[in-house]
Design a protein around this motif. Structure first.
Motif, PDB file in Angstrom:
ATOM      1  N   LYS A 384       0.609  -1.314  -0.017  1.00  0.00           N
ATOM      2  CA  LYS A 384      -0.099   0.205   0.007  1.00  0.00           C
ATOM      3  C   LYS A 384       1.348   1.119   0.215  1.00  0.00           C
ATOM      4  N   LEU A 385       2.071   1.345   0.419  1.00  0.00           N
ATOM      5  CA  LEU A 385       2.842   2.463   0.929  1.00  0.00           C
ATOM      6  C   LEU A 385       3.191   2.791  -0.582  1.00  0.00           C
ATOM      7  N   VAL A 386       3.639   1.417  -1.515  1.00  0.00           N
ATOM      8  CA  VAL A 386       3.643   2.039  -2.674  1.00  0.00           C
ATOM      9  C   VAL A 386       2.802   2.258  -3.946  1.00  0.00           C
ATOM     10  N   ASN A 387       1.257   1.638  -3.454  1.00  0.00           N
ATOM     11  CA  ASN A 387       0.711   1.895  -4.530  1.00  0.00           C
ATOM     12  C   ASN A 387      -0.953   3.183  -3.827  1.00  0.00           C
ATOM     13  N   ILE A 388      -0.636   3.436  -3.226  1.00  0.00           N
ATOM     14  CA  ILE A 388      -1.679   4.043  -2.731  1.00  0.00           C
ATOM     15  C   ILE A 388      -0.777   5.504  -2.445  1.00  0.00           C
ATOM     16  N   ILE A 389       0.486   5.509  -1.454  1.00  0.00           N
ATOM     17  CA  ILE A 389       1.616   6.844  -2.019  1.00  0.00           C
ATOM     18  C   ILE A 389       2.753   7.275  -2.705  1.00  0.00           C
ATOM     19  N   LEU A 390       3.728   6.236  -2.837  1.00  0.00           N
ATOM     20  CA  LEU A 390       4.525   6.737  -3.458  1.00  0.00           C
ATOM     21  C   LEU A 390       4.449   6.530  -5.982  1.00  0.00           C
ATOM     22  N   LEU A 391       3.824   6.091  -5.502  1.00  0.00           N
ATOM     23  CA  LEU A 391       3.574   5.019  -7.165  1.00  0.00           C
ATOM     24  C   LEU A 391       3.311   7.059  -7.598  1.00  0.00           C
ATOM     25  N   PRO A 392       1.936   7.051  -7.352  1.00  0.00           N
ATOM     26  CA  PRO A 392       0.988   8.885  -7.540  1.00  0.00           C
ATOM     27  C   PRO A 392       1.874   9.698  -7.278  1.00  0.00           C
ATOM     28  N   ILE A 393       2.223   9.704  -5.966  1.00  0.00           N
ATOM     29  CA  ILE A 393       3.090  11.259  -6.133  1.00  0.00           C
ATOM     30  C   ILE A 393       4.783  11.016  -7.213  1.00  0.00           C
ATOM     31  N   THR A 394       5.310  10.057  -7.464  1.00  0.00           N
ATOM     32  CA  THR A 394       6.169   9.804  -7.764  1.00  0.00           C
ATOM     33  C   THR A 394       5.548  10.571  -9.548  1.00  0.00           C
ATOM     34  N   GLY A 395       4.482   9.623  -9.710  1.00  0.00           N
ATOM     35  CA  GLY A 395       3.823  10.212 -10.999  1.00  0.00           C
ATOM     36  C   GLY A 395       3.297  11.602 -11.294  1.00  0.00           C
ATOM     37  N   LEU A 396       2.937  11.987 -10.686  1.00  0.00           N
ATOM     38  CA  LEU A 396       2.602  13.264  -9.793  1.00  0.00           C
ATOM     39  C   LEU A 396       3.257  13.869 -10.755  1.00  0.00           C
ATOM     40  N   LEU A 397       4.388  14.525 -10.398  1.00  0.00           N
ATOM     41  CA  LEU A 397       5.399  15.476 -10.053  1.00  0.00           C
ATOM     42  C   LEU A 397       6.493  15.045 -11.111  1.00  0.00           C
ATOM     43  N   CYS A 398       6.433  13.947 -11.811  1.00  0.00           N
ATOM     44  CA  CYS A 398       7.239  14.156 -13.156  1.00  0.00           C
ATOM     45  C   CYS A 398       5.948  14.645 -14.296  1.00  0.00           C
ATOM     46  N   THR A 399       4.546  15.102 -14.482  1.00  0.00           N
ATOM     47  CA  THR A 399       3.952  15.636 -15.082  1.00  0.00           C
ATOM     48  C   THR A 399       3.904  16.696 -14.252  1.00  0.00           C
ATOM     49  N   LEU A 400       4.584  17.153 -13.257  1.00  0.00           N
ATOM     50  CA  LEU A 400       4.635  18.700 -12.448  1.00  0.00           C
ATOM     51  C   LEU A 400       5.825  18.840 -13.123  1.00  0.00           C
ATOM     52  N   VAL A 402       7.889  18.179 -15.575  1.00  0.00           N
ATOM     53  CA  VAL A 402       7.589  18.071 -17.709  1.00  0.00           C
ATOM     54  C   VAL A 402       6.438  19.665 -17.713  1.00  0.00           C
ATOM     55  N   ILE A 403       4.993  20.013 -16.921  1.00  0.00           N
ATOM     56  CA  ILE A 403       5.083  20.675 -17.101  1.00  0.00           C
ATOM     57  C   ILE A 403       5.526  22.720 -16.695  1.00  0.00           C
ATOM     58  N   PHE A 404       6.407  22.049 -16.183  1.00  0.00           N
ATOM     59  CA  PHE A 404       6.912  24.044 -15.276  1.00  0.00           C
ATOM     60  C   PHE A 404       7.724  23.928 -15.633  1.00  0.00           C
ATOM     61  N   VAL A 434      -1.813  15.540 -21.251  1.00  0.00           N
ATOM     62  CA  VAL A 434      -0.309  15.312 -19.711  1.00  0.00           C
ATOM     63  C   VAL A 434      -0.743  16.148 -19.037  1.00  0.00           C
ATOM     64  N   LYS A 435      -1.303  17.451 -19.365  1.00  0.00           N
ATOM     65  CA  LYS A 435      -1.334  18.993 -18.424  1.00  0.00           C
ATOM     66  C   LYS A 435      -2.617  18.485 -18.335  1.00  0.00           C
ATOM     67  N   TYR A 436      -3.889  18.539 -18.895  1.00  0.00           N
ATOM     68  CA  TYR A 436      -4.716  18.204 -17.992  1.00  0.00           C
ATOM     69  C   TYR A 436      -5.201  16.484 -17.126  1.00  0.00           C
ATOM     70  N   ILE A 437      -5.622  15.810 -18.586  1.00  0.00           N
ATOM     71  CA  ILE A 437      -5.887  14.397 -17.818  1.00  0.00           C
ATOM     72  C   ILE A 437      -5.225  13.854 -17.286  1.00  0.00           C
ATOM     73  N   ALA A 438      -3.837  13.896 -16.939  1.00  0.00           N
ATOM     74  CA  ALA A 438      -2.968  12.261 -15.923  1.00  0.00           C
ATOM     75  C   ALA A 438      -3.397  13.210 -14.698  1.00  0.00           C
ATOM     76  N   PRO A 439      -2.931  14.330 -14.519  1.00  0.00           N
ATOM     77  CA  PRO A 439      -2.799  14.979 -13.162  1.00  0.00           C
ATOM     78  C   PRO A 439      -3.931  14.822 -12.734  1.00  0.00           C
ATOM     79  N   ILE A 440      -5.130  15.551 -12.966  1.00  0.00           N
ATOM     80  CA  ILE A 440      -6.380  15.290 -12.413  1.00  0.00           C
ATOM     81  C   ILE A 440      -6.184  13.526 -11.959  1.00  0.00           C
ATOM     82  N   ALA A 441      -6.018  12.848 -12.969  1.00  0.00           N
ATOM     83  CA  ALA A 441      -6.185  11.644 -12.849  1.00  0.00           C
ATOM     84  C   ALA A 441      -5.383  11.079 -11.910  1.00  0.00           C
TER      85      ALA A 441
END
Ligand code: TRP
Length: 458
Positions: A384-400, A402-404, A434-441
């Motif tokens: 759970k630590l990985v799938n619920i917390i770490l993975l989504p955070i890392t994915g989100l930071l990767c899109t951010l 790219v965006i910023f 990458v800008k809209y759908i992914a981060p929100i999801a």
């Protein structure tokens, strides 16, 4: 691979585009595609879930994959190195890099345990066929709780390290070239067997005919999370492999192949499992035990079932092994690059650490089933630590990132470099998704993980 220094010019490369695709596919195809995909598809009612899953792959997972590819291709180093190099003045961007190394390490605390079960069940199918088929559920619990599951976990880890000793091209690429075709072949044999059972068509219908009445919001968010997990995103795997890639690699083409193959394996596993489940009158919503409990029971009822059982668990182990190889490669590359450690030393250190850290995971199904961390066993806590917390955070930071920082235009350009078809549809849907759908999801996946939607919708 002693030439594997910061000096990116000398960095070892995949020998061909096919090699690159195969290695990435073999990291993506794992326990997730066979064991996890089939059981969550079963739990979530089949067809409609599958449809949503495919949409998530296209519009959420794919843009994140492309973002990670562009970061790795530009950075040409492991995740930490790449982020450092691409944002030298903004030190905080090292966070997704560090998380990218942490996540595979934590996954490797429990993933080898399930891999060890698969390996163990190859042997159980041969030597203890009577036991695992007469009362599959009790037999599985006893197997998972026995100290021998520690031995199988350790064996899985040592085999993984053994492949990695060979280096990226010789070890990973070669093993993928041999193992992936074997995996497809075994899977096809199982699909044929399953589809030729009387009454199997119900299973095909279950998988492909959507019944939206069975789909819950929770199911939609599960689909989203699984698309992430199945394609090995948010863990630096993609960044690392992109860094080993040749300049001329046609990334849009490779991305399309990787996503297609990963989804194909999941679909084939579904076609191997559900027709048999329906033909034999088993409940498809059995849950996480579907592979280890239901299937031996199912195999026992068909002619030559023992052979198919050995085949299936071997297949599952091969899929797990190729994933573990890339999971272990991440901390390995980090120790080699950042601490200039020799490959052998680094591998010994990592393997020893993981065997020790894995023991409580294996024992979570037996003596340590009462040792709870926030209400979860050690095994579940790591998951759970990985799938619920770490993975989504890392994915989100990767899109951010790219965006910023990298810039969407720039990121797309890096992705398209070397592509024969400059009008690739992938390049077209990337900027918006990458800008809209992914981060929100991703934010939705996390809220779901924290149980918010349970509170609201249940
Ligand atoms: N995708 C793998 C699977 O389907 C699991 C996984 C998640 C993984 N992240 C990974 C494997 C990173 C290798 C590397 O089982």
């Amino acid at each position: 691979m002693r030439e594997n220094k910061q000096d990116s010019e000398k960095r070892e490369n995949f020998t061909s585009q096919l090699g690159f695709i195969l290695v990435t596919v073999s990291s993506a195809v794992g326990l997730g595609n066979i064991w996890r995909f089939s059981y969550i598809t079963g739990v979530n009612g089949g067809g409609a879930f599958l449809l949503i899953y495919m949409l998530c792959v296209l519009f959420v997972a794919m843009p994140i994959m492309i973002a990670e590819f562009s970061i790795g291709r530009k950075g040409k180093l492991s995740p930490v190195g790449s982020f450092k190099k691409l944002a030298p003045d903004k030190r905080y961007w090292i966070i997704p890099g560090i998380l990218s190394i942490l996540s595979p390490l934590i996954i490797m605390i429990y993933y080898p345990v399930v891999s060890g079960w698969a390996l163990g069940y190859v042997f159980e199918s041969v030597f203890n066929w009577g036991t695992i088929t007469s009362d599959p559920s009790t037999a599985f619990s006893a197997f998972a709780a026995a100290p021998k599951s520690i031995l199988f976990t350790a064996a899985a880890l040592i085999m993984t390290a053994g492949v990695l000793i060979g280096g990226v091209t010789k070890g990973i690429e070669k093993s993928s070239k041999i193992l992936m075709p074997i995996l497809f072949l075994l899977l096809l044999i199982l699909v044929l067997r399953s589809l030729t059972l009387p009454g199997s068509f119900e299973g095909v219908k279950f998988l492909f005919v959507p019944d939206f009445a069975k789909l819950t919001l929770r199911g939609v968010l599960d689909a989203l999370g699984h698309s992430f997990y199945s394609l090995s995103l948010g863990m630096g795997i993609i960044i690392t492999y992109a860094s080993y890639m040749k300049k001329e690699t046609d990334l849009p083409k490779a991305t399309a192949s990787i996503i297609t193959l990963d989804t194909a394996v999941a679909l084939l596993s579904g076609l191997a499992i559900f027709p048999a489940v329906f033909a034999l009158g088993i409940n498809p919503a059995e849950g996480a035990g579907l592979a280890f409990v239901t299937l031996p029971g199912a195999f026992a009822q068909i002619p030559a079932g023992q052979i198919f059982s050995v085949t299936f668990f071997l297949l599952l182990f091969i899929a797990a092994l190729t994933s573990m190889i890339s999971l272990m490669q991440i901390p390995l590359a980090f120790l080699e690059e950042e601490y200039k450690m020799k490959k052998k030393t680094a591998l010994m250190l990592i393997t020893a650490f993981l065997i020790i850290a894995g023991i409580p995971s294996a024992l979570s199904f037996g003596p340590l089933s009462d040792m709870l961390i926030f209400g979860n066993t050690y095994f579940d806590a790591a998951d759970k630590l990985v799938n619920i917390i770490l993975l989504p955070i890392t994915g989100l930071l990767c899109t951010l990132f790219v965006i910023f920082h990298l810039g969407i235009k720039n990121s797309k350009q890096i992705f398209m470099e070397g592509a024969k078809n400059q009008n690739s549809i992938l390049g077209k849907i990337y900027p918006f998704s990458v800008k809209y759908i992914a981060p929100i999801a991703i934010v939705l996946i996390m809220l779901n993980g924290f149980g918010l939607f349970n509170l609201i919708f249940n």
